[in-house]
Design a protein around this motif. Structure first.
Motif, short mmCIF file in Angstrom:
data_model
loop_
_atom_site.label_atom_id
_atom_site.label_comp_id
_atom_site.label_asym_id
_atom_site.label_seq_id
_atom_site.Cartn_x
_atom_site.Cartn_y
_atom_site.Cartn_z
N GLN A 169 89.91 47.84 65.70
CA GLN A 169 89.49 49.08 66.34
C GLN A 169 88.48 48.75 67.44
N GLY A 170 88.01 49.81 68.07
CA GLY A 170 86.78 49.74 68.83
C GLY A 170 85.65 50.21 67.93
N SER A 171 84.43 50.18 68.43
CA SER A 171 83.27 50.63 67.66
C SER A 171 82.21 51.16 68.60
N SER B 221 83.23 60.81 72.04
CA SER B 221 84.13 59.66 72.06
C SER B 221 85.57 60.14 72.01
N ILE C 163 87.90 54.75 71.63
CA ILE C 163 88.04 53.86 70.48
C ILE C 163 89.52 53.60 70.24
N GLN D 142 82.51 48.41 75.18
CA GLN D 142 83.95 48.62 75.15
C GLN D 142 84.60 48.26 76.49
N HIS E 236 83.63 53.84 62.59
CA HIS E 236 83.97 53.38 63.94
C HIS E 236 83.86 54.47 65.00
N ASN E 237 84.28 55.69 64.67
CA ASN E 237 84.20 56.79 65.63
C ASN E 237 82.92 57.60 65.49
#
Length: 650
Positions: free
Chosen positions: A524-526, A484, A510, A531, A400-401
């Motif tokens: 989560q974010g990705s 990020s 994220i 976003q 994800h990060n």
């Protein structure tokens, strides 16, 4: 007051936001040029912002008032109910194929998804959903986790018999990697070709508070490994195999060395936040049956010393190994049965090879770390982590990060809470460098360290960001190496996130929400998805959940709704036991059956918006999160007082 539409922003407004007349005229001309191709900018707000963002019209050095003027002006007439939250960051199709997960999707996506597969961005949601559905019969399960084992330098002493065994129906989540034997600390310490991690690779970089103009310190993998092995040898002289040994100190270089040495030696880490009072320390030592504790004489913040060892002494007669916060000499007298750090290390000096240690190999389900829930009512839940938990934690940072070798990852946190071990394993298993600041994260010293250490991924908690923004302590620093951010701990504020993202030319933040008992997140974010500030864009890879109405019935997938989350039970790394509570009763009793699965309780009330974003709105029982990622006591505190931060309800 309603924001002025971007098309109506004039030179006077820009001057009012802090630019000189000449600067304002130049900026206004560029702004007009950026939006002139849109007949009605208000109807094309997302694309207007994308163009402003792509052309880097707004710079990190611009006043925050200008960023506010433009961002809120672009989305002045945006209907979030109909369109979902406004977007601020967009992935690049070409760059997406170079991300960790994008590379895997390009190779295996067409095989698994057939003609439905297009590219890592377009097909991400389909790929994620495929990874979560029916994992015991899922081709992706048999491909994804073995690939991750190689990507994360996991080396087995004995290979697992299979990836997932679901024959034992009493285990809701199945048995992951049965028969595997390893030492996860050894995996962190050995050089590997892929990911690239050589003996001369820098694995830790750090600086102490008050030394802001000094060079950044660093340790190579070889130096770090030798330090860990010497501590492991000293542990053998002081404790018995299998003993639980606590760490109650800030997340310093020595704390990280101690953590991995305990795991390497076949002992068990007991995680205790350095902000806790004596009573809370005592409870955790008692519940874990700890035989020893590593701590410091004091904690130094802002030039002031705050007691730590004295709280440990008040809490227990447990043997303490005490490190000095400043220099080598302790700043106080310790008990007769306690030991200074130097005396403890001297236990290994008489060995022929004090800096070499043969790892203790154990089954993959052996406990390596005991962490705790917040304990807002009664004893905190003692949550055991295994090697699977460590592997899961690193896998999500990888996916994800997009943490890669050569990256530098910094998150001011503590090994007492789940974020600490997550960041530790995320660095040492991916080949990234762990960046540590020995001091308060609230001031300019921390920000200068982020700049000087070349941090590429920065973790935060929103309260810290709010302080940075309000004090303007980071003005003039260069954070443009950051790829990020990560954010957890409490509800994010859109304007604070706008400030944070703009500091690094609008890099993605994220958002992460999960729990200690999951060893990770569930949403989560990705970096493979657009976003929106303060929102989660996806379930975590291989994670499935539904949102339940007040009757316990799942809402249709992807339908906008609000309800309690019910997690799919098959989740690699999630705990299948609690040391001082009934795991079945805590996480499964009373939860509905969905598609033949007994859903797992987490307790969050979440909202799914148009466009598939998620917002956590509170707890189903109006209590704090028992997990630990979403609610944890940060290293940020006023000593003598601890502040638990929770996402507000509503």
């Amino acid at each position: 007051m309603r924001s002025k539409s971007v098309s109506k922003i004039g030179v006077e407004d820009i001057i009012g936001a802090g630019l000189t007349i000449q600067e304002a005229q130049t900026f206004h001309a560029k702004l007009k040029l950026a939006i002139e191709s849109f007949d009605i900018p208000a109807k094309n707000a997302k694309e207007v912002w994308r163009k402003i963002w792509t052309e880097k019209l707004l710079e990190p050095t611009h006043p925050h008032a200008l960023h506010q003027l433009v961002y809120y002006g672009v989305y002045a007439n945006w209907d979030s109910v109909s369109n979902g939250p406004p977007l601020y960051w967009f992935p690049s199709k070409s760059e997406s194929k170079q991300t960790n997960l994008g590379r895997i999707m390009e190779v295996h996506g067409p095989k698994l998804l057939g003609e439905s597969y297009q590219d890592p961005i377009t097909s991400f949601s389909l790929f994620q959903e495929f990874s979560a559905r029916h994992p015991e019969a899922n081709a992706l399960t048999k491909i994804y986790w073995p690939i991750l084992l190689k990507e994360l330098s996991v080396i087995f002493r004995e290979d697992p018999k299979c990836t997932l065994d679901t024959t034992d129906k009493s285990r809701h989540g199945g048995t992951w990697m049965p028969g595997a034997v390893l030492n996860i600390a050894e995996c962190c310490l050995l050089p590997t070709i892929h990911p690239r991690k050589q003996d001369d690779s820098v694995v830790i970089t750090w600086r102490g508070e008050g030394y802001d103009d000094a060079p950044v310190n660093h340790l190579t993998l070889k130096e770090f490994r030798e330090n860990v092995m010497k501590v492991a040898n000293a542990l053998d002289a002081a404790f018995s195999k299998g003993d639980a040994i606590a760490i109650d100190m800030p997340m310093t270089v020595n704390a990280v060395i101690i953590y991995l040495a305990i795991v390497l030696g076949g002992f068990i880490v007991v995680s205790i936040p350095d902000s806790f009072a004596a009573k809370e320390i005592a409870t955790r030592l008692r519940v874990s049956n700890a035989k020893g504790i590593f701590t410091q004489d004091f904690i130094v913040r802002g030039g002031r010393k705050f007691p730590l060892y004295s709280r440990v002494v008040e809490a227990s007669q447990c043997k303490a190994i005490v490190l000095s916060a400043i220099g080598k000499d302790l700043g106080l007298q310790i008990r007769e049965h306690d030991s200074s750090w130097e005396d403890f290390l001297s236990c290994a000096d008489n060995l022929p090879r004090p800096n070499y240690y043969y790892p203790v190999y154990q089954p993959i389900e052996a406990v390596s770390n005991i962490l705790f829930s917040s304990g807002t009512t009664g004893d905190p839940k003692a949550i055991p982590w295994t090697s699977l938990s460590s592997f899961r934690a690193a896998s999500e940072s990888w996916a994800h990060n997009d943490i890669q070798p050569e990256d530098v990852y910094c998150w001011p946190t503590s090994l007492g809470w789940v974020v600490g071990p997550i960041v530790l394993y995320s660095c040492f298993l991916t080949g990234a460098t762990l960046a540590l600041y020995h001091g308060s994260p609230l001031g300019r010293g921390f920000g200068k360290f982020v700049q000087d250490a070349g941090v590429t991924h920065l973790g935060t908690v929103p309260s810290i960001v709010k302080t940075w923004k309000s004090t303007r302590c980071m003005d003039g620093l260069n954070w443009t190496k950051i790829k990020s951010f990560a954010s957890s701990g409490e509800a994010s504020n859109v304007d604070d996130d706008l400030w944070l993202s703009s500091r690094a030319s609008y890099k993605p933040i994220i958002e992460i929400c999960g729990g200690t008992e999951l060893a990770s997140s569930y949403i989560q974010g990705s970096v493979l998805q657009p976003q929106a500030f303060g929102a989660f864009s996806t379930p975590s890879m291989t994670t499935g959940f539904v949102i339940l109405d007040d009757r316990g019935i799942a809402y249709p997938n992807n339908e906008p709704c609000v309800g309690e989350v019910g997690l799919f039970p098959v989740h690699l790394g999630a705990t299948d036991r609690l040391l001082n509570a009934d795991h079945e009763e805590v996480y499964f009793k009373g939860m509905p059956i969905y598609n033949g699965m007994n859903l797992r309780r987490h307790g969050d009330i979440i909202k799914r918006t148009v466009g598939g974003f998620y917002v956590v709105q509170g707890r189903a029982d109006d209590t704090m999160n028992l997990g630990g990622i979403k609610v944890f006591i940060f290293s940020l505190h006023s000593f003598g007082k601890s502040y638990i931060i929770a996402r507000p309800k509503g």
